[in-house]
Design an enzyme around this catalytic site. Structure first.
Site, PDB file in Angstrom:
ATOM      1  CG  HIS A   1      -3.916   0.412   8.911  1.00  0.00           C
ATOM      2  ND1 HIS A   1      -4.245  -0.761   8.271  1.00  0.00           N
ATOM      3  CD2 HIS A   1      -4.940   0.687   9.766  1.00  0.00           C
ATOM      4  CE1 HIS A   1      -5.410  -1.191   8.746  1.00  0.00           C
ATOM      5  NE2 HIS A   1      -5.843  -0.337   9.639  1.00  0.00           N
TER       6      HIS A   1
ATOM      7  CE1 TYR B   1       3.549   0.333   8.874  1.00  0.00           C
ATOM      8  CE2 TYR B   1       2.850   1.967  10.494  1.00  0.00           C
ATOM      9  CZ  TYR B   1       2.596   1.226   9.349  1.00  0.00           C
ATOM     10  OH  TYR B   1       1.404   1.375   8.692  1.00  0.00           O
TER      11      TYR B   1
ATOM     12  NE  ARG C   1      -1.100  -0.588   4.891  1.00  0.00           N
ATOM     13  CZ  ARG C   1      -0.182  -0.265   5.789  1.00  0.00           C
ATOM     14  NH1 ARG C   1       0.628   0.754   5.593  1.00  0.00           N
ATOM     15  NH2 ARG C   1      -0.046  -0.972   6.894  1.00  0.00           N
TER      16      ARG C   1
HETATM   17  C1  LIG Z   1     -11.253  -8.983  14.020  1.00  0.00           C
HETATM   18  C2  LIG Z   1     -10.490  -7.710  13.963  1.00  0.00           C
HETATM   19  N1  LIG Z   1      -9.318  -7.601  14.621  1.00  0.00           N
HETATM   20  C3  LIG Z   1      -8.607  -6.447  14.562  1.00  0.00           C
HETATM   21  C4  LIG Z   1      -9.069  -5.376  13.845  1.00  0.00           C
HETATM   22  C5  LIG Z   1      -8.254  -4.082  13.758  1.00  0.00           C
HETATM   23  N2  LIG Z   1      -7.662  -4.020  12.409  1.00  0.00           N
HETATM   24  C6  LIG Z   1      -8.224  -3.307  11.423  1.00  0.00           C
HETATM   25  S1  LIG Z   1      -7.387  -3.454   9.978  1.00  0.00           S
HETATM   26  C7  LIG Z   1      -6.235  -4.461  10.683  1.00  0.00           C
HETATM   27  C8  LIG Z   1      -5.078  -4.989   9.877  1.00  0.00           C
HETATM   28  C9  LIG Z   1      -5.496  -5.892   8.794  1.00  0.00           C
HETATM   29  O1  LIG Z   1      -4.377  -6.271   8.065  1.00  0.00           O
HETATM   30  P1  LIG Z   1      -4.503  -7.054   6.707  1.00  0.00           P
HETATM   31  O2  LIG Z   1      -5.472  -8.153   6.846  1.00  0.00           O
HETATM   32  O3  LIG Z   1      -3.131  -7.403   6.280  1.00  0.00           O
HETATM   33  O4  LIG Z   1      -5.139  -5.971   5.717  1.00  0.00           O
HETATM   34  P2  LIG Z   1      -4.510  -4.583   5.213  1.00  0.00           P
HETATM   35  O5  LIG Z   1      -4.959  -3.527   6.186  1.00  0.00           O
HETATM   36  O6  LIG Z   1      -3.048  -4.714   5.162  1.00  0.00           O
HETATM   37  O7  LIG Z   1      -5.124  -4.355   3.889  1.00  0.00           O
HETATM   38  C10 LIG Z   1      -6.523  -4.683  12.021  1.00  0.00           C
HETATM   39  C11 LIG Z   1      -5.713  -5.505  12.921  1.00  0.00           C
HETATM   40  C12 LIG Z   1     -10.308  -5.523  13.192  1.00  0.00           C
HETATM   41  N3  LIG Z   1     -10.819  -4.526  12.461  1.00  0.00           N
HETATM   42  N4  LIG Z   1     -10.976  -6.694  13.236  1.00  0.00           N
END
Ligand SMILES: Cc1ncc(C[n+]2csc(CCOP(=O)(O)OP(=O)(O)O)c2C)c(N)n1
Ligand SMILES: [Mg+2]
Length: 319
Positions: A243, A251, A239
């Site tokens: 985030h 980071y 990306r």
């Molecule tokens: C069940 C759950 N745990 C934690 C979160 C907090 N959270 C939101 S996005 C995220 C990271 C997700 O990472 P990834 O699956 O790699 O997707 P990316 O954001 O990199 O597209 C987290 C931990 C959440 N929304 N839902």
């Protein structure tokens, strides 16, 4: 298999549409016009477009918190997506869902979710519905590297595997789940290796190469339609922004960011199309102009739309 010239140009248009859309959303967010948060898709366009270029209107997708790109690639209306992000009444959820809840059943977008990994069993369920109804539809389920560590990944993929459901499990490995690097939370490098555990094919592709993604998805669709079951496709990508919101993503090492910016899927595809004789530079410029206009129209539509009335807050919440 290389898609037709028309299809290649359409794919290029979609990628550019997503990029400019996301840049605009970022700008509007900076002007405090976006309620809630946003997770931008810029940098990952080749994944959504490479996969969705294999899908027909009646096929399904299940999206994530980083979902604007998936929805645009599947044919969502830019105006209604923008209006929803801005919390306007003309948006997909009448302005009450926002960035993470775009759905449009008329083009096969079954919805997005902010619950990481929650879309995986939903996609398996949609696959089961296809099997029971006996249609030739397929489902593409997008999720991240972080989601692949959730229990839902195991449950959803295993069930889809044993029942041979027509699902493409598309893992967008952008190396991070929020600020957590993949290497801190898993000892394997390729998430596609996990497919072995479910007895299904797993492939890892360059997720910044739209034609590589297209080809992997094409094979997975073929397999799904032959009722042979799901495929796990891991797309290595990155990306461009943090985030969410204004996460400065400190980071991430500077060299790593530079490395990936050089692999930007859009200029890469554009050079390839010019090299293949599909597009001239002048035509590419023209396409860019048209898309910028389209995005401006979507913004105008969204800005001029009213906010929902307070008394509508609880309407449509339960079905
Ligand atoms: C069940 C759950 N745990 C934690 C979160 C907090 N959270 C939101 S996005 C995220 C990271 C997700 O990472 P990834 O699956 O790699 O997707 P990316 O954001 O990199 O597209 C987290 C931990 C959440 N929304 N839902
Ligand atoms: Mg990630």
């Amino acid at each position: 298999m290389i898609p037709s010239k028309e299809k290649l140009i359409e794919m290029y248009r979609k990628m550019l549409e997503i990029r400019h859309f996301e840049e605009k959303v970022y700008e509007l967010y900076g002007q405090n016009l976006v309620p809630g948060t946003i997770h931008l898709y810029a940098g990952q366009e080749a994944v959504a477009v490479g996969v969705c270029a294999n899908l027909r209107r009646e096929d399904y997708i299940v999206s994530t918190h980083r979902g604007h790109g998936h929805c645009i690639a599947k044919g969502a209306d830019l105006k209604r997506v923008m209006a929803e992000i801005l919390g306007k009444k003309t948006g997909y959820c009448k302005g009450k869902g926002g960035s993470m809840h775009i759905a449009d059943f008329s083009v096969g977008i079954l919805g997005a979710t902010g619950v990481v990994g929650a879309g995986i069993p939903i996609a398996a369920g949609a696959g089961l519905s296809i099997k029971l109804r006996g249609t030739d539809q397929v489902v593409a389920c997008f999720f991240g590297d972080g989601a692949s560590n959730q229990g839902t990944f195991h449950e959803g993929i295993n069930m889809a595997a044993i029942w041979k459901l027509p699902v493409l499990f598309v893992c967008e490995n952008n190396l991070y789940a929020m600020g957590t690097r993949q290497s801190r939370v898993m000892l394997i490098e390729n998430i596609a290796d996990r497919a072995v555990a479910y007895g299904i094919p797993g492939v890892t592709v360059d997720g910044n190469d739209v034609l590589a993604v297209y080809e992997a998805a094409r094979r997975a669709v073929e397999r799904a339609k032959k009722r042979e079951g799901p495929t796990l496709i891991e797309c290595k990508t990155y990306r461009h922004k943090g985030h969410s919101r204004f996460d400065p993503a400190t980071y991430r090492p500077k060299e790593e960011v530079e490395f990936w910016l050089k692999k930007d899927p859009i200029p890469r595809f554009r050079s390839k199309l010019v090299e293949m004789g599909v597009l001239t530079d002048a035509e590419a410029e023209q396409i860019e102009k048209e898309i910028l206009n389209e995005i401006e129209e979507a913004v105008k539509f969204a800005l001029e739309s009213p906010y929902p009335e307070p008394e509508e807050a609880l309407k449509d919440v339960y079905a």
